[in-house]
Design a protein around this motif. Structure first.
Motif, PDB file in Angstrom:
ATOM      1  N   VAL A 148       0.859  -1.185   0.000  1.00  0.00           N
ATOM      2  CA  VAL A 148       0.000   0.000   0.000  1.00  0.00           C
ATOM      3  C   VAL A 148       0.898   1.238   0.000  1.00  0.00           C
ATOM      4  N   THR A 149       0.777   2.017  -1.054  1.00  0.00           N
ATOM      5  CA  THR A 149       1.484   3.282  -1.166  1.00  0.00           C
ATOM      6  C   THR A 149       0.456   4.390  -1.320  1.00  0.00           C
ATOM      7  N   ALA A 150       0.940   5.620  -1.466  1.00  0.00           N
ATOM      8  CA  ALA A 150       0.017   6.738  -1.725  1.00  0.00           C
ATOM      9  C   ALA A 150      -0.771   6.490  -2.998  1.00  0.00           C
ATOM     10  N   GLU A 151      -0.173   5.749  -3.946  1.00  0.00           N
ATOM     11  CA  GLU A 151      -0.841   5.477  -5.224  1.00  0.00           C
ATOM     12  C   GLU A 151      -1.869   4.362  -5.118  1.00  0.00           C
ATOM     13  N   GLU A 152      -1.869   3.606  -4.021  1.00  0.00           N
ATOM     14  CA  GLU A 152      -2.900   2.585  -3.796  1.00  0.00           C
ATOM     15  C   GLU A 152      -3.894   3.011  -2.732  1.00  0.00           C
ATOM     16  N   GLY A 153      -4.021   4.286  -2.517  1.00  0.00           N
ATOM     17  CA  GLY A 153      -5.037   4.777  -1.599  1.00  0.00           C
ATOM     18  C   GLY A 153      -4.699   4.619  -0.141  1.00  0.00           C
ATOM     19  N   ALA A 154      -3.420   4.737   0.213  1.00  0.00           N
ATOM     20  CA  ALA A 154      -3.045   4.647   1.622  1.00  0.00           C
ATOM     21  C   ALA A 154      -3.803   5.688   2.439  1.00  0.00           C
ATOM     22  N   THR A 155      -4.289   5.282   3.604  1.00  0.00           N
ATOM     23  CA  THR A 155      -5.043   6.178   4.478  1.00  0.00           C
ATOM     24  C   THR A 155      -4.150   7.322   4.950  1.00  0.00           C
ATOM     25  N   ARG A 156      -4.728   8.516   5.057  1.00  0.00           N
ATOM     26  CA  ARG A 156      -4.031   9.695   5.569  1.00  0.00           C
ATOM     27  C   ARG A 156      -4.406   9.883   7.030  1.00  0.00           C
ATOM     28  N   PHE A 157      -3.394   9.997   7.894  1.00  0.00           N
ATOM     29  CA  PHE A 157      -3.602  10.159   9.328  1.00  0.00           C
ATOM     30  C   PHE A 157      -3.081  11.511   9.808  1.00  0.00           C
ATOM     31  N   VAL A 158      -3.696  12.000  10.879  1.00  0.00           N
ATOM     32  CA  VAL A 158      -3.241  13.227  11.529  1.00  0.00           C
ATOM     33  C   VAL A 158      -2.874  12.883  12.968  1.00  0.00           C
ATOM     34  N   ASP A 184      -1.365  18.729   5.584  1.00  0.00           N
ATOM     35  CA  ASP A 184      -0.131  18.108   6.059  1.00  0.00           C
ATOM     36  C   ASP A 184      -0.405  16.786   6.776  1.00  0.00           C
ATOM     37  N   PRO A 185      -1.013  15.823   6.063  1.00  0.00           N
ATOM     38  CA  PRO A 185      -1.267  14.540   6.717  1.00  0.00           C
ATOM     39  C   PRO A 185      -0.066  13.605   6.577  1.00  0.00           C
ATOM     40  N   SER A 186      -0.049  12.539   7.332  1.00  0.00           N
ATOM     41  CA  SER A 186       0.921  11.467   7.169  1.00  0.00           C
ATOM     42  C   SER A 186       0.254  10.331   6.397  1.00  0.00           C
ATOM     43  N   VAL A 187       0.994   9.724   5.495  1.00  0.00           N
ATOM     44  CA  VAL A 187       0.463   8.679   4.633  1.00  0.00           C
ATOM     45  C   VAL A 187       0.850   7.314   5.200  1.00  0.00           C
ATOM     46  N   ALA A 188      -0.128   6.457   5.422  1.00  0.00           N
ATOM     47  CA  ALA A 188       0.117   5.136   6.015  1.00  0.00           C
ATOM     48  C   ALA A 188       0.517   4.139   4.936  1.00  0.00           C
ATOM     49  N   ALA A 189       1.655   4.410   4.296  1.00  0.00           N
ATOM     50  CA  ALA A 189       2.169   3.538   3.244  1.00  0.00           C
ATOM     51  C   ALA A 189       3.102   2.502   3.850  1.00  0.00           C
ATOM     52  N   ALA A 190       2.952   1.237   3.413  1.00  0.00           N
ATOM     53  CA  ALA A 190       3.785   0.160   3.949  1.00  0.00           C
ATOM     54  C   ALA A 190       3.627  -1.080   3.075  1.00  0.00           C
ATOM     55  N   PRO A 191       4.608  -1.973   3.106  1.00  0.00           N
ATOM     56  CA  PRO A 191       4.512  -3.213   2.320  1.00  0.00           C
ATOM     57  C   PRO A 191       3.483  -4.181   2.906  1.00  0.00           C
ATOM     58  N   ALA A 192       3.079  -5.123   2.079  1.00  0.00           N
ATOM     59  CA  ALA A 192       2.214  -6.206   2.547  1.00  0.00           C
ATOM     60  C   ALA A 192       2.872  -6.915   3.723  1.00  0.00           C
ATOM     61  N   ARG A 216      -5.988  -2.345  -3.341  1.00  0.00           N
ATOM     62  CA  ARG A 216      -5.581  -2.412  -1.946  1.00  0.00           C
ATOM     63  C   ARG A 216      -6.493  -3.401  -1.231  1.00  0.00           C
ATOM     64  N   VAL A 217      -5.897  -4.433  -0.633  1.00  0.00           N
ATOM     65  CA  VAL A 217      -6.668  -5.419   0.127  1.00  0.00           C
ATOM     66  C   VAL A 217      -6.087  -5.477   1.529  1.00  0.00           C
ATOM     67  N   MET A 218      -6.959  -5.434   2.530  1.00  0.00           N
ATOM     68  CA  MET A 218      -6.467  -5.491   3.905  1.00  0.00           C
ATOM     69  C   MET A 218      -7.522  -6.058   4.841  1.00  0.00           C
ATOM     70  N   LEU A 219      -7.017  -6.601   5.945  1.00  0.00           N
ATOM     71  CA  LEU A 219      -7.866  -7.042   7.043  1.00  0.00           C
ATOM     72  C   LEU A 219      -8.034  -5.898   8.027  1.00  0.00           C
ATOM     73  N   HIS A 220      -9.250  -5.713   8.518  1.00  0.00           N
ATOM     74  CA  HIS A 220      -9.527  -4.772   9.597  1.00  0.00           C
ATOM     75  C   HIS A 220      -9.740  -5.616  10.860  1.00  0.00           C
ATOM     76  N   VAL A 221      -8.850  -5.481  11.825  1.00  0.00           N
ATOM     77  CA  VAL A 221      -8.892  -6.277  13.046  1.00  0.00           C
ATOM     78  C   VAL A 221      -8.821  -5.333  14.238  1.00  0.00           C
ATOM     79  N   SER A 222      -9.750  -5.453  15.173  1.00  0.00           N
ATOM     80  CA  SER A 222      -9.810  -4.502  16.290  1.00  0.00           C
ATOM     81  C   SER A 222      -9.976  -5.231  17.619  1.00  0.00           C
ATOM     82  N   PHE A 223      -9.375  -4.642  18.664  1.00  0.00           N
ATOM     83  CA  PHE A 223      -9.411  -5.215  20.001  1.00  0.00           C
ATOM     84  C   PHE A 223      -9.802  -4.149  21.025  1.00  0.00           C
ATOM     85  N   ARG A 224     -10.392  -4.618  22.119  1.00  0.00           N
ATOM     86  CA  ARG A 224     -10.714  -3.778  23.268  1.00  0.00           C
ATOM     87  C   ARG A 224     -10.386  -4.562  24.530  1.00  0.00           C
TER      88      ARG A 224
END
Length: 293
Positions: A148-158, A184-192, A216-224
């Motif tokens: 996932v890079t900026a070109e694959e729609g990486a999420t922008r975080f503040v 001025d966001p940060s791009v959550a780009a990273a390898p698989a 872009r394919v990813m798992l959404h996994v959340s914990f509490r």
């Protein structure tokens, strides 16, 4: 080696999010990538269908597949030991519960709608508001199955440091009043195989892309925390009639089942009747950890 370094933990504590590389081992990642093609077409296959998602890819028009999946190879990543270790390290407790497991895919020219606005996830991840203290926090993961890079729609975080003064009820931020946060966001780009970790009160937004050769394919996994019942998204008992849940339970470890809400070995729930009943419901489950506790 632990996947969570002190530097990443500090970034999580300060900014509210971080990227953790190389969480999923290469062989298990490759297996999950092969399995994901049973749910989602490749970009080339999507283009051949004109983006309709019709025909063989019948799941495209359905809701995103939810854990437990039909694929054991995808299931293996949701409560992977390294994923769970990461959640425990970030939240500072082993008393956790899994509350979300979904796999999603995004293709070129696929509009994101309101998610293009900076927003926080907490309104549909908890009934109350976030509290930054051990025992109360939640963590959301993006487990990347593709690069996932900026070109694959990486999420922008503040960074939370830039937004902690915003009233908590203002969960979506418009372009006019908060223009500086959009610039001025940060791009959550990273390898698989990497994991993006963030808190539900961290502002972020999606970004669309136009290159038809990318997706872009990813798992959404959340914990509490196990006792923080005000947080949630999915309910595992609701899947009780599904063959996917029955199959997963019979293959899972006690640690994984505890994260799904099954009483841990030694819990007062267990007696001869409940041990026998659960064994009858899931004949393939090794009950010895519960019987021996």
């Amino acid at each position: 080696m632990p996947v969570l370094t002190p530097e990443l933990k500090q970034r999580w504590d300060t900014d509210g999010w971080c990227i953790v590389p190389e969480v999923i081992p290469p062989d298990e990642l490759a297996a999950a990538q092969d399995a994901m093609h049973h749910h989602f077409p490749t970009p080339a296959e999507m283009a051949d269908q004109g983006g309709s998602g019709s025909g063989e890819w019948h799941t495209w028009d359905a809701p995103w597949p939810e854990f437990p999946f039909h694929s054991s190879r995808l299931n293996a990543l949701v409560l992977h030991a390294r994923v769970v270790d990461l959640a425990e390290g970030l939240l500072g407790t082993k008393d956790l519960a899994l509350y979300m497991g979904i796999v999603t895919a995004k293709y070129a020219h696929q509009a994101s709608g309101y998610n293009q606005l900076l927003h926080a996830d907490y309104p549909n991840h908890m009934l109350v508001v976030p509290r930054h203290a051990p025992g109360y926090q939640q963590v959301e993961f993006f487990v990347y199955l593709t690069d996932v890079t900026a070109e694959e729609g990486a999420t922008r975080f503040v960074s939370w440091q830039k937004t902690k003064g915003i009233p908590v009820e203002r969960h979506t931020l418009n372009y006019v009043d908060y223009a500086e946060l959009y610039s001025d966001p940060s791009v959550a780009a990273a390898p698989a195989g990497s994991v993006v970790a963030y808190r539900p009160d961290v502002y972020h937004r999606s970004a669309d892309f136009t290159d038809p050769s990318r997706y872009r394919v990813m798992l959404h996994v959340s914990f509490r925390h196990r006792e923080a019942g005000w947080g949630g998204y999915q309910a595992w008992p609701f899947r009780g009639f599904s063959t996917e849940l029955t199959k997963y339970v019979q293959q899972a470890t006690p640690r994984q089942l505890t994260l799904m809400g099954v009483p841990e070995p030694g819990h007062p729930y267990w007696n001869e009747a409940t041990l026998a009943g659960v064994q009858a419901r899931y004949p393939g489950l090794d009950m010895s950890p519960w019987r021996n506790a």
